[in-house]
Design a protein around this motif. Structure first.
Motif, short mmCIF file in Angstrom:
data_model
loop_
_atom_site.label_atom_id
_atom_site.label_comp_id
_atom_site.label_asym_id
_atom_site.label_seq_id
_atom_site.Cartn_x
_atom_site.Cartn_y
_atom_site.Cartn_z
N ALA A 60 0.82 -1.17 0.31
CA ALA A 60 0.33 0.62 -0.19
C ALA A 60 0.63 1.55 -0.11
N TYR A 61 2.29 1.20 0.79
CA TYR A 61 2.46 2.14 1.08
C TYR A 61 3.64 2.69 -0.56
N VAL A 62 4.00 1.48 -1.14
CA VAL A 62 4.84 1.70 -2.58
C VAL A 62 4.15 2.57 -3.07
N ASP A 63 2.72 1.08 -3.42
CA ASP A 63 1.91 2.37 -4.55
C ASP A 63 1.45 3.81 -4.35
N SER A 64 0.97 4.08 -2.43
CA SER A 64 0.94 5.80 -3.15
C SER A 64 1.68 6.05 -2.73
N ALA A 65 3.28 5.92 -2.88
CA ALA A 65 4.35 6.58 -3.47
C ALA A 65 4.77 6.37 -4.87
N VAL A 66 4.63 5.87 -5.19
CA VAL A 66 5.08 6.04 -6.95
C VAL A 66 3.86 6.74 -7.54
N ALA A 67 2.21 6.33 -6.83
CA ALA A 67 1.33 7.04 -7.15
C ALA A 67 2.25 8.77 -6.91
N ALA A 68 2.56 9.29 -6.37
CA ALA A 68 2.42 10.27 -5.59
C ALA A 68 3.84 10.64 -6.89
N ALA A 70 7.18 8.69 -6.92
CA ALA A 70 9.01 8.26 -6.62
C ALA A 70 8.84 7.22 -7.22
N THR A 71 10.69 6.84 -7.29
CA THR A 71 10.89 5.74 -7.76
C THR A 71 11.40 4.15 -7.28
N VAL A 72 10.87 3.05 -8.15
CA VAL A 72 11.34 1.69 -7.38
C VAL A 72 12.61 1.52 -7.54
N ILE A 73 13.61 1.33 -6.64
CA ILE A 73 14.83 1.02 -6.02
C ILE A 73 14.52 -0.72 -6.12
N LYS A 74 14.13 -0.66 -5.09
CA LYS A 74 14.05 -2.17 -4.83
C LYS A 74 12.38 -2.84 -4.76
N GLY A 84 10.18 -6.53 1.77
CA GLY A 84 10.12 -5.23 1.72
C GLY A 84 10.64 -4.02 0.50
N ALA A 85 10.78 -3.19 0.54
CA ALA A 85 11.09 -2.41 -0.46
C ALA A 85 11.20 -1.29 -0.70
N THR A 86 12.37 -0.82 -1.48
CA THR A 86 12.51 0.83 -1.30
C THR A 86 12.30 1.27 -2.25
N VAL A 87 11.95 2.37 -1.99
CA VAL A 87 11.93 4.05 -3.24
C VAL A 87 12.78 5.33 -2.84
N ALA A 89 12.65 9.46 -3.54
CA ALA A 89 11.40 10.12 -3.73
C ALA A 89 12.03 10.79 -4.52
N PRO A 90 11.77 11.56 -5.78
CA PRO A 90 11.14 12.81 -6.27
C PRO A 90 12.99 14.08 -5.92
N ASP A 91 12.55 13.99 -4.44
CA ASP A 91 13.95 14.90 -3.73
C ASP A 91 14.99 14.40 -3.64
N GLY A 92 14.73 12.94 -4.08
CA GLY A 92 16.60 12.01 -4.11
C GLY A 92 16.33 11.62 -2.80
N ALA A 93 16.14 11.82 -1.53
CA ALA A 93 15.47 10.95 -0.14
C ALA A 93 15.10 9.36 -0.36
N ILE A 94 16.15 8.55 0.15
CA ILE A 94 15.82 7.28 -0.44
C ILE A 94 14.70 6.43 1.05
N TRP A 95 13.60 5.93 1.12
CA TRP A 95 13.05 5.32 1.59
C TRP A 95 12.52 3.59 1.26
N LYS A 96 12.41 3.41 2.20
CA LYS A 96 12.57 1.87 2.30
C LYS A 96 10.81 1.32 3.91
N ILE A 97 10.28 1.01 2.57
CA ILE A 97 9.36 -0.13 3.53
C ILE A 97 9.49 -1.28 4.24
N ALA A 98 9.31 -2.05 5.29
CA ALA A 98 9.10 -3.23 5.84
C ALA A 98 8.01 -3.89 7.05
N THR A 99 8.50 -5.10 6.54
CA THR A 99 7.54 -5.77 7.32
C THR A 99 8.24 -6.82 8.14
#
Length: 203
Positions: A60-68, A70-74, A84-87, A89-99
């Motif tokens: 859900a977080y990856v989908d909303s980030a990409v829709a906004a 973001a670029t998927v890295i992993k 988990g996954a890594t995206v 952001a357009p500003d260059g910050a790297i975000w990881k979402i994981a469980t």
């Protein structure tokens, strides 16, 4: 310095970044932005992780980030440690979402269990000593990884060897210039051994 109230990301377009973070992650005041033209290139030496309770929340977080924007890295994937996954952001910050969970227990939700700022350290031992000396209690420490125990903190903090952090994020470790992030918390404004700046929390 026993809590992180928020992180401030320095971006080229503050209005666009505010829209992105509201739509992608919805983390409120924990993530702030401000305009900056400080030169930066490559890996900025940190990642921000959103930990969630189940794989559906990761997606859900990856989908909303990409829709906004973001670029998927992993892409979302299952590993020994969970899902988990890594995206980026357009500003260059790297975000990881994981469980750590591998099975869903309910409908997908965008509700984080925690937000963790992970700083890449050239010398983890020296950086650990810097933070311990300023009152941060260590929760876990093994090898090139340190996790501080900031009870009740809106944003948690960890240290990881810079090269290992870049590898985990899925990007080359090379980078130069500004980190483009400021950490909000504590009573004083300081800079850690790896150049990460802290600003005193507003009273």
């Amino acid at each position: 310095m026993t809590s992180i109230d928020h992180i401030t990301l320095e971006v080229a377009d503050a209005s666009a970044a505010e829209r992105f973070y509201a739509e992608a992650f919805g983390l409120g005041d924990r993530v702030r932005v401000r305009a900056s033209d400080a030169p930066t290139s490559g890996f900025r030496g940190y990642t921000v992780s959103i930990t969630v309770s189940q794989p559906a929340d990761v997606r859900a977080y990856v989908d909303s980030a990409v829709a906004a924007g973001a670029t998927v890295i992993k892409p979302v994937a299952t590993s020994l440690w969970g899902v988990g996954a890594t995206v980026q952001a357009p500003d260059g910050a790297i975000w990881k979402i994981a469980t750590s969970a591998k099975k869903d227990t309910g409908p997908a939700r965008r509700e984080p269990e925690s937000v963790v700022l992970l700083l890449g350290a050239d010398d983890v031992k020296a950086s650990k000593q810097f933070y311990v000396g300023r009152g941060l209690p260590v929760g876990k420490s093994f090898g090139s990884y340190v996790q501080f125990d900031l009870k009740g903190s809106p944003v948690q903090l960890g240290l990881y060897k810079r090269r290992a952090l870049a590898k985990d994020a899925g990007v080359p470790e090379d980078g130069d210039g500004s980190h483009r992030i400021v950490i909000g918390g504590g009573a004083d404004s300081v800079v850690d051994p790896d150049g990460f700046a802290w600003e005193a929390a507003a009273r």
